[in-house]
Design a protein around this motif. Structure first.
Motif, PDB file in Angstrom:
ATOM      1  N   LYS A  88       0.772  -1.009  -0.047  1.00  0.00           N
ATOM      2  CA  LYS A  88      -0.105   0.056   0.101  1.00  0.00           C
ATOM      3  C   LYS A  88       0.847   1.208   0.141  1.00  0.00           C
ATOM      4  O   LYS A  88       0.753   2.110  -0.597  1.00  0.00           O
ATOM      5  CB  LYS A  88      -0.826  -0.040   1.188  1.00  0.00           C
ATOM      6  CG  LYS A  88      -2.015  -0.964   1.055  1.00  0.00           C
ATOM      7  CD  LYS A  88      -2.925  -1.111   2.341  1.00  0.00           C
ATOM      8  CE  LYS A  88      -3.903  -1.971   2.412  1.00  0.00           C
ATOM      9  NZ  LYS A  88      -4.882  -1.889   3.606  1.00  0.00           N
ATOM     10  N   LYS A 100      -6.839   4.355  -1.938  1.00  0.00           N
ATOM     11  CA  LYS A 100      -8.290   4.610  -1.944  1.00  0.00           C
ATOM     12  C   LYS A 100      -8.850   5.131  -3.413  1.00  0.00           C
ATOM     13  O   LYS A 100      -9.834   4.653  -3.764  1.00  0.00           O
ATOM     14  CB  LYS A 100      -9.022   5.486  -0.824  1.00  0.00           C
ATOM     15  CG  LYS A 100     -10.392   5.595  -0.826  1.00  0.00           C
ATOM     16  CD  LYS A 100     -11.034   5.402   0.333  1.00  0.00           C
ATOM     17  CE  LYS A 100     -12.542   5.395   0.162  1.00  0.00           C
ATOM     18  NZ  LYS A 100     -13.269   4.906  -0.753  1.00  0.00           N
ATOM     19  N   GLU A 103      -9.065   2.199  -5.597  1.00  0.00           N
ATOM     20  CA  GLU A 103     -10.217   1.344  -5.169  1.00  0.00           C
ATOM     21  C   GLU A 103     -11.083   2.067  -5.447  1.00  0.00           C
ATOM     22  O   GLU A 103     -12.348   1.273  -6.189  1.00  0.00           O
ATOM     23  CB  GLU A 103     -10.053   1.076  -3.587  1.00  0.00           C
ATOM     24  CG  GLU A 103     -11.424   0.572  -3.176  1.00  0.00           C
ATOM     25  CD  GLU A 103     -11.260   0.466  -1.372  1.00  0.00           C
ATOM     26  OE1 GLU A 103     -12.240  -0.239  -1.162  1.00  0.00           O
ATOM     27  OE2 GLU A 103     -10.598   1.292  -0.794  1.00  0.00           O
ATOM     28  N   GLU A 124      -7.952   0.766   0.185  1.00  0.00           N
ATOM     29  CA  GLU A 124      -7.559   1.792   1.074  1.00  0.00           C
ATOM     30  C   GLU A 124      -6.516   1.351   2.329  1.00  0.00           C
ATOM     31  O   GLU A 124      -6.528   0.300   2.723  1.00  0.00           O
ATOM     32  CB  GLU A 124      -8.710   2.209   1.888  1.00  0.00           C
ATOM     33  CG  GLU A 124      -8.962   3.569   2.357  1.00  0.00           C
ATOM     34  CD  GLU A 124     -10.070   4.025   3.245  1.00  0.00           C
ATOM     35  OE1 GLU A 124     -10.224   5.162   3.893  1.00  0.00           O
ATOM     36  OE2 GLU A 124     -11.138   3.463   2.800  1.00  0.00           O
ATOM     37  N   SER A 147     -11.430   1.093   5.588  1.00  0.00           N
ATOM     38  CA  SER A 147     -11.648   2.128   6.132  1.00  0.00           C
ATOM     39  C   SER A 147     -10.689   2.337   7.543  1.00  0.00           C
ATOM     40  O   SER A 147     -10.258   3.768   7.684  1.00  0.00           O
ATOM     41  CB  SER A 147     -12.911   2.676   6.509  1.00  0.00           C
ATOM     42  OG  SER A 147     -13.437   1.506   7.387  1.00  0.00           O
ATOM     43  N   GLY A 150      -7.178   2.816   6.387  1.00  0.00           N
ATOM     44  CA  GLY A 150      -6.939   4.358   5.804  1.00  0.00           C
ATOM     45  C   GLY A 150      -6.898   5.606   7.127  1.00  0.00           C
ATOM     46  O   GLY A 150      -6.215   6.483   6.874  1.00  0.00           O
TER      47      GLY A 150
END
Length: 162
Positions: A88, A100, A103, A124, A147, A150
């Motif tokens: 990531k 994100k 995504e 994310e 989430s 993130g």
């Protein structure tokens, strides 16, 4: 795959993701690589958010060249989260945008072709690190819901803002 093909594929990744994921990405330049001390500060801010949410994650920080500079794995974070956090962070650094954005392009705009691009990590939890209007690296978090990952990565990135 030859080196030329690999290089071309990486260039295609950058071009496609910059074009589809961030309207301002091309205006943000890379800066000097993040220092170890600053990477630790960013990871600490992310770790504080992780503990606040009672999560067990892996947090990775890469420099502006995409090289791992700092990694922290909670005692109970699954082992597979190490590669995911690094992936990531590298993807966010490479596309100059949060993962994100990838995504969202896949889920909301049916850009499923982005899944086939080497280095894409459309989940994310990866966020570029910006200081003095330059990208100095990126942070990745993995081990919870996207989430939550993130939110933890964003907390780390926000620690650089004045």
């Amino acid at each position: 795959m030859t080196v030329i093909k690999q290089t071309l594929m990486q260039l295609v990744l950058v071009a496609l993701t910059i074009n589809c994921c961030s309207t301002h990405a091309e205006t943000i330049a890379y800066g000097a690589p993040i220092s170890l001390e600053l990477a630790k500060k960013v990871a600490q801010a992310a770790s504080t958010e992780m503990h606040k949410k009672h999560l067990e994650l892996t947090i990775a920080v890469v420099d502006s060249g995409g090289n791992l500079i700092y990694l922290e794995r909670s005692n109970q974070a699954p082992i597979g989260t190490v590669d995911a956090a690094i992936g990531k962070a590298k993807a966010a650094n490479g596309i100059k945008a949060p993962t994100k954005a990838l995504e969202d392009q896949i889920l909301n705009n049916n850009k499923i072709n982005l899944l086939g691009i080497p280095g894409a990590f459309p989940v994310e939890g990866g966020v570029p690190l910006i200081a003095n209007q330059k990208i100095i690296g990126a942070i990745g978090a993995s081990g919870a819901t996207p989430s939550d990952d993130g939110a933890v990565a964003n907390a780390g990135a926000k620690s650089l803002q004045p």
